[in-house]
Design a protein around this motif. Structure first.
Motif, mmCIF file in Angstrom:
data_model
loop_
_atom_site.group_PDB
_atom_site.id
_atom_site.type_symbol
_atom_site.label_atom_id
_atom_site.label_comp_id
_atom_site.label_asym_id
_atom_site.label_seq_id
_atom_site.Cartn_x
_atom_site.Cartn_y
_atom_site.Cartn_z
ATOM 1 N N ALA A 98 38.541 10.481 -26.882
ATOM 2 C CA ALA A 98 37.967 9.140 -26.965
ATOM 3 C C ALA A 98 38.363 8.464 -28.273
ATOM 4 N N TRP A 100 41.038 9.018 -30.084
ATOM 5 C CA TRP A 100 42.449 8.647 -30.036
ATOM 6 C C TRP A 100 42.632 7.404 -29.158
ATOM 7 N N ALA A 101 41.969 7.403 -28.001
ATOM 8 C CA ALA A 101 42.101 6.275 -27.081
ATOM 9 C C ALA A 101 41.625 4.977 -27.735
ATOM 10 N N ARG A 104 43.827 4.216 -31.380
ATOM 11 C CA ARG A 104 45.270 3.985 -31.286
ATOM 12 C C ARG A 104 45.636 2.869 -30.310
ATOM 13 N N MET B 1 47.321 -3.043 -36.096
ATOM 14 C CA MET B 1 47.410 -1.745 -35.424
ATOM 15 C C MET B 1 48.782 -1.567 -34.795
ATOM 16 N N ALA B 2 49.163 -0.325 -34.723
ATOM 17 C CA ALA B 2 50.485 -0.037 -34.198
ATOM 18 C C ALA B 2 50.485 -0.040 -32.675
ATOM 19 N N VAL B 3 51.676 -0.107 -32.158
ATOM 20 C CA VAL B 3 51.821 -0.036 -30.707
ATOM 21 C C VAL B 3 51.537 1.394 -30.270
ATOM 22 N N SER B 4 50.894 1.532 -29.131
ATOM 23 C CA SER B 4 50.546 2.876 -28.692
ATOM 24 C C SER B 4 51.761 3.570 -28.100
ATOM 25 N N PRO B 26 44.611 11.814 -22.569
ATOM 26 C CA PRO B 26 43.366 11.549 -23.314
ATOM 27 C C PRO B 26 42.525 10.455 -22.677
ATOM 28 N N TRP B 27 43.195 9.438 -22.145
ATOM 29 C CA TRP B 27 42.451 8.367 -21.473
ATOM 30 C C TRP B 27 41.732 8.887 -20.249
ATOM 31 N N THR B 30 38.777 10.899 -21.312
ATOM 32 C CA THR B 30 37.724 10.028 -21.838
ATOM 33 C C THR B 30 36.987 9.320 -20.713
#
Lengths: 293, 285
Positions: A98, A100-101, A104, B1-4, B26-27, B30
């Motif tokens: 979560a 990281w999501a 980032r 913020m950077a690009v993912s 990860p998404w 989550t």
């Protein structure tokens, strides 16, 4: 959070004669304020905390150890540790994903997702327990299904795990998000262009950057899982020697007028809290030193 | 913020959830975990509440017993949060501005209510503030009873919400330049005027955020209160304990209605806290 910048006394520049009055005043004001603050903390925090340790050893060491050898107590310790061993890793993995999501990615509704994470903080633990009963209880959504499959969740271990996991869901993510944002993604992207796999990037670049924040989140999760009372008491049925964790044991013993026994268990949990605070101090100092470097 | 990072091209191109295969692991974890652990339980509560029906819902939510628990829960929590607002400012102030013995220890101890299991807090507060306890015995001659009364509920709430204002305020106080105060003094303002007119205004968002967080925590507190209070309706029964009592009588509708009221108010406070924090960020440079 706390720094050593405090307490720099005010030095009036030379020749500012009118400025000496605040300085003179400061002496007694300072003592009055410190005294008042310490008195308040003593009444609300220090005396009650101190009392736990005094009460536990009031009869001496022998009865204390005798209390710790009771089967009901030992079972509560086992169950508490077991639940923590299940919940902490699960919530750590979720918290990392979560964090990281969220850290980032920029997307619409990002603030909303962060707020969602806070719901377990905001909800009364009793309401959390109630939700789980409404889902998995005999009259709940999954009740008939679970009944047919003969799976017992409410008044058994699975519900206690679910309740503890719900309550401590946000901790790891909450601690890791700011650290991830602070670290930025430059190093990760550099590693990517150099041909590292996602897995390698995580282990070699991301994890070392966030390790102290992550560790603190894990410690906090553990402390809260082991100490969770409200949600677990709703879903556990609180059967001595079956579904009684340490915090439930404390309440039960107190209700049965076994104050001595209650305080023996309370000291263990108090010790857990102290260890948590000490580790927190150490970790905070570590992150501060790294910031300076 | 950077690009993912671009989404992984997995081997599961062929699966029916073609859209899902574009989402990184990860998404998925989550969202999956949030669905099972958060959305489902909240949905279960909400749906159960809708089956009660609006008229019955209102009836159950406003029974005299329920109204009395709101009074004990919310009013006491509000007063406790305000008291901690005042003392939290004081504690944060002395920790940031002054040096005194054992400062580090006291600073670290502020977090104890976060770390100490609530049943332990309840047990020790009930003992210390009972008629023959350390502090209770001092108050008893004055006719003040704390344990097993609404005062006890208040003390437990003070304990549980103590860290919030201190912790939200400390970083803000550290950032604040003393030059502004010194400028005010040199322009002839008294210490008191300086505090009210110069020091306090920029701190307000942080203080209010801390008060709101503390209030929210005090409203949801159960473990310490159930032990330190007598749990008598109309006297010191809080809403959370009423939910438990309803559940023990297998009155799921009753428990759900009170639970929904509590959840709704918690969410409102959460929104308020977010707005306060947004307001606080305006003061950041």
């Amino acid at each position: 959070m706390n720094s050593n910048l405090a307490g720099k006394s005010f030095n009036p520049g030379s020749g500012d004669a009118q400025l000496s009055s605040p300085k003179k005043e400061q002496g007694w004001v300072k003592f009055a304020l410190i005294g008042l603050a310490i008195a308040y903390l003593a009444l609300i925090l220090f005396i009650p905390a101190f009392n736990v340790f005094i009460q536990a050893f009031r009869e001496g060491i022998a009865p204390f150890f005798h209390n710790l050898a009771e089967p009901g107590f030992l079972h509560a310790v086992k169950l508490t540790v077991l639940i923590a061993l299940i919940v902490v890793p699960i919530n750590t993995v979720f918290g990392l994903c979560a964090a990281w999501a969220i850290a980032r990615h920029q997307f619409r509704g990002r603030a909303f997702v962060i707020s969602l994470l806070d719901i377990p903080f905001a909800v009364s633990p009793v309401v959390a327990g109630l939700m789980i009963v409404l889902l998995y209880g005999r009259n709940g959504w999954f009740g008939p299904m679970l009944g047919a499959a003969n799976i017992k969740i409410i008044f058994a271990m699975p519900a206690m795990v679910l309740a503890s996991a719900f309550i401590t869901m946000p901790f790891v993510a909450r601690e890791v998000i700011p650290v991830l944002e602070e670290a930025g993604s430059d190093q990760e992207e550099a590693a990517k262009t150099l041909g590292a796999s996602d897995w390698q990037i995580f282990w070699r670049v991301t994890l070392p950057n966030i390790r102290w924040g992550l560790l603190y989140g894990v410690i906090l999760t553990n402390a809260r899982v082991m100490g969770e009372f409200g949600a677990v008491s709703v879903v556990s049925g609180n059967i001595t020697g079956k579904t009684q964790t340490l915090p439930l044991f404390v309440e039960e013993a107190y209700k049965q007028y076994q104050t001595q026994s209650a305080f023996s268990a309370a000291v263990l949990l108090g010790g857990l809290a102290l260890v948590t605070l000490v580790l927190k101090e150490i970790l905070e100092r570590k992150t501060r030193i790294e910031d300076v470097e | 913020m950077a690009v993912s990072a671009p989404p992984q091209r997995d081997r599961i191109r062929k699966n029916p959830f073609h859209q899902l295969s574009k989402v990184s692991w990860p998404w998925r974890i989550t969202l999956g975990y949030l669905t099972i652990m958060l959305f489902l339980p909240v949905a279960a509560l909400m749906l159960k509440a809708t089956t009660v029906g609006a008229i019955d819902f209102w009836k159950i939510a406003t029974t005299p017993v329920a109204l009395a628990t709101y009074d004990v829960t919310f009013i006491t929590a509000f007063i406790a949060a305000l008291i901690n607002g005042v003392f939290g400012v004081l504690i944060a102030w002395i920790l940031v501005r002054y040096d005194f013995p054992f400062k580090r220890v006291i600073d670290a101890a502020i977090d104890l209510p976060f770390a100490l299991p609530t049943s332990v807090a309840g047990l020790t507060l009930a003992t210390v503030y009972s008629d023959n306890g350390w502090l209770g015995s001092l108050l008893a001659p004055l006719g003040i009873k704390v344990a097993f009364t609404r005062l006890g509920v208040g003390v437990a709430m003070l304990f549980i919400s103590l860290p919030f204002v201190v912790r939200t305020l400390q970083p803000v106080l550290q950032e604040m330049e003393k030059e502004i105060e010194e400028a005010a003094w040199s322009l002839g303002a008294s210490k008191w005027q300086t505090f009210w007119r110069v020091v306090l205004p920029p701190l307000l968002p942080a203080i209010l955020t801390g008060v709101a967080l503390g209030f929210s925590r005090a409203v949801g507190e159960y473990g310490s209160i159930v032990i330190v209070a007598a749990n008598v309706p109309f006297k010191d029964l809080i809403s959370s304990v009423l939910i438990i009592q309803r559940l023990e009588q297998y009155d799921y509708a009753g428990a759900t209605v009170i639970g929904t009221v509590l959840l709704g108010i918690s969410l409102l406070v959460l929104v308020a806290i977010n707005l306060l924090q947004a307001w606080g960020r305006r003061y950041e440079l």
